[in-house]
Design a protein around this motif. Structure first.
Motif, short mmCIF file in Angstrom:
data_model
loop_
_atom_site.label_atom_id
_atom_site.label_comp_id
_atom_site.label_asym_id
_atom_site.label_seq_id
_atom_site.Cartn_x
_atom_site.Cartn_y
_atom_site.Cartn_z
N GLN A 237 -2.33 -3.41 -12.58
CA GLN A 237 -3.15 -2.32 -13.09
C GLN A 237 -2.73 -1.85 -14.49
OE1 GLN A 237 -5.84 -1.14 -11.35
NE2 GLN A 237 -5.44 -2.76 -9.88
N GLY A 238 -2.02 -2.69 -15.23
CA GLY A 238 -1.70 -2.35 -16.61
C GLY A 238 -0.58 -1.36 -16.77
N GLY A 239 0.49 -1.49 -15.97
CA GLY A 239 1.66 -0.65 -16.13
C GLY A 239 1.70 0.58 -15.25
N SER A 240 0.63 0.89 -14.52
CA SER A 240 0.65 2.04 -13.63
C SER A 240 1.39 1.68 -12.35
CB SER A 240 -0.78 2.47 -13.29
OG SER A 240 -1.39 1.52 -12.44
N ASN A 241 1.64 2.70 -11.52
CA ASN A 241 2.32 2.44 -10.25
C ASN A 241 1.33 2.14 -9.13
OD1 ASN A 241 1.20 4.96 -9.87
ND2 ASN A 241 3.03 5.88 -8.96
N ASN A 242 0.11 1.76 -9.51
CA ASN A 242 -0.91 1.42 -8.51
C ASN A 242 -1.06 -0.08 -8.33
OD1 ASN A 242 -1.67 4.09 -7.91
ND2 ASN A 242 -2.97 4.17 -9.74
N ASP A 243 -0.13 -0.88 -8.89
CA ASP A 243 -0.19 -2.32 -8.69
C ASP A 243 -0.13 -2.63 -7.20
OD1 ASP A 243 -0.11 -2.34 -11.39
OD2 ASP A 243 1.80 -3.37 -11.59
N VAL A 244 -0.84 -3.67 -6.79
CA VAL A 244 -0.92 -3.99 -5.37
C VAL A 244 -0.89 -5.49 -5.16
CG1 VAL A 244 -3.44 -3.86 -5.47
CG2 VAL A 244 -2.30 -3.66 -3.26
N ILE A 261 -12.54 -19.53 17.65
CA ILE A 261 -11.81 -18.27 17.71
C ILE A 261 -10.95 -18.15 16.46
CG2 ILE A 261 -10.07 -16.93 18.96
CD1 ILE A 261 -10.98 -18.39 21.51
N ALA A 262 -11.01 -17.02 15.79
CA ALA A 262 -10.21 -16.78 14.59
C ALA A 262 -9.33 -15.55 14.80
CB ALA A 262 -11.10 -16.57 13.37
N VAL A 263 -8.09 -15.66 14.35
CA VAL A 263 -7.14 -14.55 14.39
C VAL A 263 -6.56 -14.41 12.99
CG1 VAL A 263 -5.03 -13.64 15.42
CG2 VAL A 263 -6.59 -15.02 16.80
N GLY A 264 -6.55 -13.17 12.46
CA GLY A 264 -6.09 -13.00 11.09
C GLY A 264 -5.32 -11.71 10.87
N TYR A 265 -4.57 -11.71 9.77
CA TYR A 265 -3.78 -10.53 9.36
C TYR A 265 -4.01 -10.30 7.87
CZ TYR A 265 0.28 -7.71 8.04
OH TYR A 265 1.11 -6.73 7.53
N VAL A 266 -4.24 -9.03 7.48
CA VAL A 266 -4.47 -8.65 6.09
C VAL A 266 -3.53 -7.50 5.75
CG1 VAL A 266 -6.17 -7.97 4.37
CG2 VAL A 266 -6.90 -9.22 6.41
N GLU A 267 -2.92 -7.58 4.55
CA GLU A 267 -1.99 -6.52 4.13
C GLU A 267 -2.20 -6.15 2.67
OE1 GLU A 267 2.82 -5.84 4.38
OE2 GLU A 267 2.10 -7.59 3.26
N HIS A 268 -2.16 -4.84 2.38
CA HIS A 268 -2.11 -4.31 1.02
C HIS A 268 -0.71 -3.73 0.82
CE1 HIS A 268 -6.74 -3.50 0.87
NE2 HIS A 268 -6.44 -4.78 0.87
N ASP A 269 0.02 -4.23 -0.15
CA ASP A 269 1.37 -3.76 -0.45
C ASP A 269 1.35 -3.10 -1.83
OD1 ASP A 269 4.03 -3.26 -0.71
OD2 ASP A 269 4.67 -5.35 -0.76
N TYR A 270 1.29 -1.75 -1.87
CA TYR A 270 1.19 -1.01 -3.12
C TYR A 270 2.57 -0.68 -3.68
CZ TYR A 270 -3.78 -0.09 -2.14
OH TYR A 270 -5.12 -0.21 -1.89
N ASP A 271 2.64 -0.54 -5.01
CA ASP A 271 3.85 -0.03 -5.64
C ASP A 271 4.04 1.44 -5.30
OD1 ASP A 271 4.45 -2.44 -6.73
OD2 ASP A 271 3.90 -1.93 -8.79
N ALA A 272 2.94 2.18 -5.23
CA ALA A 272 3.01 3.60 -4.92
C ALA A 272 3.50 3.81 -3.48
CB ALA A 272 1.64 4.24 -5.10
N ALA A 273 4.25 4.88 -3.28
CA ALA A 273 4.83 5.17 -1.97
C ALA A 273 3.76 5.61 -0.98
CB ALA A 273 5.89 6.27 -2.10
#
Length: 323
Positions: A237-244, A261-273
């Motif tokens: 995100q251009g230097g902000s703490n919102n990078d993910v 049959i499909a089984v899946g996992y999705v994750e968002h890992d943000y820099d922000a706490a």
């Protein structure tokens, strides 16, 4: 005579749009190097999503009519056009009438094509996610970037072992279609049962916003009895703490010739706490043996986040018809 041909063409198109039942795209007209095809993709589902403030509803995803015109220009050169209409928002009372999904013209010769207009960009080709409905997005470009545009110039090339797609969305400053600018590249290649992909996008969501850089890599493996896939992407995100960073894991199993049959996992890992979130989903799709383009399906998703949001299970069931 030409007037009669045009009237017949329009009538055939209307009939096909309403009552087509062929297993593949219907060829409406074919003569003297001109081919006109029409396709449909209609999906209706009953869904109770994860929000506790919303009740169950009937959802439409999608309701599309796709029109293709192809001209054989000789010497391996083809001219083509695509005009697609979607009726999802109209069915859900968000807009009246239809919505233009794609509108472009292009030229293709010996595996190389160039097309211009309203369409998906090269970043849309990325990803392995296999959910029917995923509140966290299909992949890092779909969730945090852009996967289509109104002023797109796109180049595609197919080689023996790889496919390359490059696209650019014009800023169109001062025009009615002014809505940002982006450039994308996607490369996919494979050997044996393994397919690898990589994509990059630089994006300005509006003419005055800062640039965002997004990249992703993917891999899939066909083991015969099942297909396994993973993709990983990062939105800077251009230097902000919102990078993910976003991760997708999926496994698709053939329960029978007609059932997957499909089984899946999705994750968002943000820099922000306290911003991370993830979801686990499972779905089953049954295709009728007599007509593989008619299917029914069901899916369940469990969503969670670090903010402590109290989600319910996301549950849906539906039916899909394609032609």
């Amino acid at each position: 005579m030409e007037c009669i041909k045009i009237k017949k063409l329009i009538l055939a198109s209307a009939i096909a749009a309403i009552a087509a039942n062929s297993a593949t795209a219907a060829t409406i007209y074919e003569d003297k190097g001109l081919t006109f095809k029409i396709k449909g993709d209609w999906q209706v589902q009953l869904r109770d999503n994860a929000s506790k403030t919303k009740d169950a509803e009937v959802e439409f995803d999608d309701l599309e009519i796709k029109n293709s015109i192809i001209y054989d220009l000789g010497n391996g050169l083809t001219a083509y056009g695509q005009l697609d209409f979607g009726f999802k928002k109209a069915a859900e009372d968000e807009i009246d009438g239809d919505q233009l999904e794609e509108a472009y013209l292009g030229l293709k010769s010996h595996g190389v094509s160039v097309q211009v207009g309203k369409m998906d960009n090269a970043a849309d080709d990325f990803g392995v996610e296999n959910a029917k409905e995923n509140a966290l997005g299909d992949d890092v470009f779909d969730e945090f970037g852009s996967v289509d545009g109104d002023d797109v110039i796109r180049f595609d090339a197919d080689f023996d072992v790889a496919h390359v797609a490059i696209s650019h969305e014009l800023e169109a400053d001062g025009e009615k279609s002014e809505n940002g600018e982006s450039t994308e590249i996607y490369v996919e290649g494979g050997f044996d049962a393994i397919t690898l992909g990589a994509a990059y996008q630089t994006l300005k969501a509006t003419p005055t916003s800062s640039s965002v850089d997004i990249w992703g890599v993917s891999a899939s493996y066909d083991a015969g009895f099942a297909e396994f896939g993973v993709d990983y992407g990062v939105s800077d995100q251009g230097g902000s703490n919102n990078d993910v960073a976003m991760t997708n894991l999926v496994a698709t199993f053939k329960a029978s010739k007609t059932t997957k049959i499909a089984v899946g996992y999705v994750e968002h890992d943000y820099d922000a706490a306290n911003s991370d979130e993830d979801a686990i989903y499972a779905n089953v799709v049954y295709k009728f043996p007599a007509q593989k383009n008619v299917s029914v399906f069901a899916e369940i998703t469990n969503r969670d986040d670090d903010a402590g949001t109290d989600y319910e299970l996301d549950v849906l069931a539906g039916m899909r018809i394609k032609f």
